[in-house]
Design a protein around this motif. Structure first.
Motif, PDB file in Angstrom:
ATOM      1  N   PHE A  81      -9.842  13.768  11.707  1.00 29.91           N
ATOM      2  CA  PHE A  81     -10.217  12.371  11.926  1.00 29.91           C
ATOM      3  C   PHE A  81     -10.167  11.616  10.605  1.00 29.91           C
ATOM      4  N   LEU A  82      -9.634  10.415  10.671  1.00 25.97           N
ATOM      5  CA  LEU A  82      -9.541   9.543   9.501  1.00 25.97           C
ATOM      6  C   LEU A  82     -10.914   8.969   9.179  1.00 25.97           C
ATOM      7  N   TYR A  83     -11.236   8.900   7.892  1.00 25.13           N
ATOM      8  CA  TYR A  83     -12.513   8.320   7.475  1.00 25.13           C
ATOM      9  C   TYR A  83     -12.348   7.680   6.098  1.00 25.13           C
ATOM     10  N   GLY A  84     -13.307   6.807   5.744  1.00 25.78           N
ATOM     11  CA  GLY A  84     -13.362   6.230   4.397  1.00 25.78           C
ATOM     12  C   GLY A  84     -12.379   5.120   4.121  1.00 25.78           C
ATOM     13  N   VAL A  85     -11.804   4.487   5.160  1.00 23.91           N
ATOM     14  CA  VAL A  85     -10.824   3.420   4.922  1.00 23.91           C
ATOM     15  C   VAL A  85     -11.492   2.203   4.287  1.00 23.91           C
TER      16      VAL A  85
ATOM     17  N   LYS B  23       5.801 -10.272 -17.368  1.00 22.93           N
ATOM     18  CA  LYS B  23       4.624  -9.398 -17.332  1.00 22.93           C
ATOM     19  C   LYS B  23       3.839  -9.587 -16.040  1.00 22.93           C
ATOM     20  N   ALA B  24       3.680 -10.848 -15.617  1.00 23.43           N
ATOM     21  CA  ALA B  24       2.944 -11.116 -14.376  1.00 23.43           C
ATOM     22  C   ALA B  24       3.714 -10.591 -13.170  1.00 23.43           C
ATOM     23  N   ARG B  25       5.052 -10.743 -13.184  1.00 28.46           N
ATOM     24  CA  ARG B  25       5.857 -10.249 -12.074  1.00 28.46           C
ATOM     25  C   ARG B  25       5.795  -8.734 -11.967  1.00 28.46           C
ATOM     26  N   ASP B  26       5.818  -8.067 -13.107  1.00 26.47           N
ATOM     27  CA  ASP B  26       5.715  -6.605 -13.096  1.00 26.47           C
ATOM     28  C   ASP B  26       4.369  -6.152 -12.536  1.00 26.47           C
ATOM     29  N   ALA B  27       3.310  -6.856 -12.912  1.00 23.78           N
ATOM     30  CA  ALA B  27       1.984  -6.505 -12.395  1.00 23.78           C
ATOM     31  C   ALA B  27       1.917  -6.717 -10.885  1.00 23.78           C
ATOM     32  N   GLN B  28       2.526  -7.804 -10.390  1.00 19.76           N
ATOM     33  CA  GLN B  28       2.523  -8.056  -8.952  1.00 19.76           C
ATOM     34  C   GLN B  28       3.336  -7.004  -8.209  1.00 19.76           C
ATOM     35  N   MET B  29       4.481  -6.629  -8.771  1.00 21.27           N
ATOM     36  CA  MET B  29       5.301  -5.590  -8.144  1.00 21.27           C
ATOM     37  C   MET B  29       4.560  -4.253  -8.107  1.00 21.27           C
ATOM     38  N   LYS B  30       3.813  -3.970  -9.148  1.00 19.57           N
ATOM     39  CA  LYS B  30       3.025  -2.736  -9.175  1.00 19.57           C
ATOM     40  C   LYS B  30       1.971  -2.754  -8.071  1.00 19.57           C
ATOM     41  N   ASP B  31       1.301  -3.898  -7.902  1.00 20.80           N
ATOM     42  CA  ASP B  31       0.305  -4.019  -6.833  1.00 20.80           C
ATOM     43  C   ASP B  31       0.953  -3.848  -5.457  1.00 20.80           C
ATOM     44  N   VAL B  32       2.160  -4.392  -5.296  1.00 17.31           N
ATOM     45  CA  VAL B  32       2.863  -4.260  -4.019  1.00 17.31           C
ATOM     46  C   VAL B  32       3.188  -2.801  -3.732  1.00 17.31           C
ATOM     47  N   LEU B  33       3.667  -2.085  -4.752  1.00 18.67           N
ATOM     48  CA  LEU B  33       3.988  -0.671  -4.563  1.00 18.67           C
ATOM     49  C   LEU B  33       2.743   0.136  -4.200  1.00 18.67           C
ATOM     50  N   ILE B  34       1.622  -0.158  -4.870  1.00 18.05           N
ATOM     51  CA  ILE B  34       0.372   0.551  -4.562  1.00 18.05           C
ATOM     52  C   ILE B  34      -0.069   0.246  -3.131  1.00 18.05           C
ATOM     53  N   ALA B  35       0.031  -1.029  -2.726  1.00 13.56           N
ATOM     54  CA  ALA B  35      -0.370  -1.408  -1.366  1.00 13.56           C
ATOM     55  C   ALA B  35       0.494  -0.711  -0.324  1.00 13.56           C
ATOM     56  N   LEU B  36       1.804  -0.665  -0.564  1.00 11.86           N
ATOM     57  CA  LEU B  36       2.699  -0.008   0.393  1.00 11.86           C
ATOM     58  C   LEU B  36       2.446   1.498   0.441  1.00 11.86           C
ATOM     59  N   GLY B  37       2.136   2.090  -0.711  1.00 15.08           N
ATOM     60  CA  GLY B  37       1.803   3.511  -0.720  1.00 15.08           C
ATOM     61  C   GLY B  37       0.548   3.804   0.082  1.00 15.08           C
ATOM     62  N   GLN B  38      -0.474   2.936  -0.046  1.00 12.76           N
ATOM     63  CA  GLN B  38      -1.695   3.121   0.728  1.00 12.76           C
ATOM     64  C   GLN B  38      -1.451   2.910   2.216  1.00 12.76           C
ATOM     65  N   VAL B  39      -0.582   1.955   2.543  1.00 16.03           N
ATOM     66  CA  VAL B  39      -0.244   1.729   3.955  1.00 16.03           C
ATOM     67  C   VAL B  39       0.385   2.986   4.557  1.00 16.03           C
ATOM     68  N   GLY B  40       1.337   3.563   3.827  1.00 13.58           N
ATOM     69  CA  GLY B  40       1.964   4.783   4.318  1.00 13.58           C
ATOM     70  C   GLY B  40       0.985   5.927   4.476  1.00 13.58           C
ATOM     71  N   GLU B  41       0.049   6.049   3.530  1.00 11.02           N
ATOM     72  CA  GLU B  41      -0.930   7.137   3.604  1.00 11.02           C
ATOM     73  C   GLU B  41      -1.886   6.934   4.776  1.00 11.02           C
ATOM     74  N   VAL B  42      -2.367   5.705   4.959  1.00  7.65           N
ATOM     75  CA  VAL B  42      -3.311   5.435   6.054  1.00  7.65           C
ATOM     76  C   VAL B  42      -2.644   5.636   7.407  1.00  7.65           C
ATOM     77  N   THR B  43      -1.417   5.120   7.572  1.00 10.38           N
ATOM     78  CA  THR B  43      -0.735   5.272   8.860  1.00 10.38           C
ATOM     79  C   THR B  43      -0.440   6.741   9.160  1.00 10.38           C
ATOM     80  N   SER B  44      -0.117   7.521   8.126  1.00 11.25           N
ATOM     81  CA  SER B  44       0.143   8.946   8.345  1.00 11.25           C
ATOM     82  C   SER B  44      -1.118   9.668   8.808  1.00 11.25           C
ATOM     83  N   ARG B  45      -2.239   9.365   8.154  1.00  9.65           N
ATOM     84  CA  ARG B  45      -3.499  10.019   8.543  1.00  9.65           C
ATOM     85  C   ARG B  45      -3.991   9.512   9.902  1.00  9.65           C
ATOM     86  N   ALA B  46      -3.771   8.235  10.184  1.00 13.08           N
ATOM     87  CA  ALA B  46      -4.137   7.718  11.505  1.00 13.08           C
ATOM     88  C   ALA B  46      -3.296   8.380  12.586  1.00 13.08           C
TER      89      ALA B  46
END
Length: 329
Positions: A79-83, A176-199
């Motif tokens: 069961f998924l928890y801690g989202v 520099k700001a664009r790189d930081a935003q792209m990094k945040d996007v990659l982290i968000a997409l990685g978390q999306v993939g992890e949550v959907t896999s566990r769900a």
């Protein structure tokens, strides 16, 4: 921690800790959270059951997760928890169900279980039968997973708008700001993939349990519970399809974002390459006139120094003009 739920005079009575054996035998639901040896032994002695250990709950083969001993079913699923806390994971939870009561053994608290625990105190009807209690918990889990997938979809849409919006307006955004935003996007997409896999893992575990319980022809599942099982199966199937869609979309967006990053990197490398090529002719000229040979007629020219500078500038500008004409810049 052990929590025992009993219905008395139309009210739900909850007892925390190890109660008497008689209270355990009267309980409609026994919830074991990270049980100690004493708690597990008290349940085993009172109900004549052998409780599964944590190591047994984590086994992945189907025969170890879904099995029957005499008149008792042992059902285990992740069961998924801690989202909500951002530190999500999967935990194995075992449902021990027989004609007398329902026992849950878990080592974490998914939000659906916390909500159900509070609801049981207000609605004693949820404890009228062991199978009804278990299916009601599953309904809360499915509702919770639907909310999680909706939130994940919204997060992915925001990440998509941020990534492609930056790509269209990259000249107006600092590197520099664009790189930081792209990094945040990659982290968000990685978390999306992890949550959907566990769900999806949770949904598949629920599918196996519901299929196994529904196939128990001689078991004590009530007729009205059969209808609930069919409804849950339809809901779970639709969520599995939606989770697969979100996972595929996340993979597509991840590839697209990585493509945008590669294009930016290629542009930077191309700029350095053009600069290197443009500076090669001036370097050659400077190297030639930097040689201190005695018989160099240009050394005696009064206009030799400005002429050398002019030649170096022209030799640097000509490659740049050529690259622009070819469309490489």
């Amino acid at each position: 921690m052990m929590m025992t739920y009993t219905v008395r005079e139309g009210r739900t009575v909850r007892h925390e800790g190890i109660p008497d054996a008689e209270v355990l035998r009267e309980a409609a639901w026994i919830d074991l959270l990270t049980p100690t040896r004493e708690e597990a032994r008290a349940v085993q002695d009172a109900l004549a059951l052998e409780m599964p250990t944590r190591e047994e709950m984590q086994e992945i083969e189907s025969s170890s997760r879904l099995y029957r001993e005499d008149d008792t079913l042992f059902l285990t699923a992740p069961f998924l928890y801690g989202v909500d806390e951002g530190e999500f994971g999967s935990t194995a939870i075992t449902f021990v169900i027989n004609a007398r009561c329902l026992i849950t053994v878990r080592y974490a608290t998914p939000k659906a279980f916390a909500v159900f625990n509070a609801r049981v105190l207000r609605t004693p009807a949820l404890l009228t039968s062991p199978d009804g209690t278990m299916l009601a918990q599953f309904e809360h889990v499915v509702d919770r997973l639907a909310d999680v997938l909706e939130r994940v979809g919204a997060d992915m849409d925001r990440a998509s708008r941020s990534a492609f919006g930056n790509a269209h307006s990259q000249k107006k955004v600092k590197v520099k700001a664009r790189d930081a935003q792209m990094k945040d996007v990659l982290i968000a997409l990685g978390q999306v993939g992890e949550v959907t896999s566990r769900a999806n893992e949770t949904l598949l575990g629920l599918t196996r349990i519901l299929t196994y319980v529904g196939a128990e022809k001689d078991f004590f599942v009530r007729k009205e519970s059969k209808t609930t099982i069919k409804t849950l199966m339809r809901d779970v199937r639709s969520l599995v399809e939606h989770a697969a869609f979100l996972n595929n979309k996340a993979n597509f967006l991840l590839d697209a974002v990585l493509g945008i990053i590669n294009i930016d990197q290629n542009g930077i490398i191309k700029t350095f390459t053009v600069a290197s090529v443009a500076l090669m002719p001036p370097t050659l000229v400077a190297s030639i006139y930097g040689m201190n040979f005695q018989s160099m007629p240009e050394l005696n020219w009064s206009f030799g120094y400005p002429a050398a500078l002019l030649v170096m500038v022209v030799s640097a500008v000509l490659p740049i003009l050529y690259f622009k004409r070819k469309g490489w810049l």
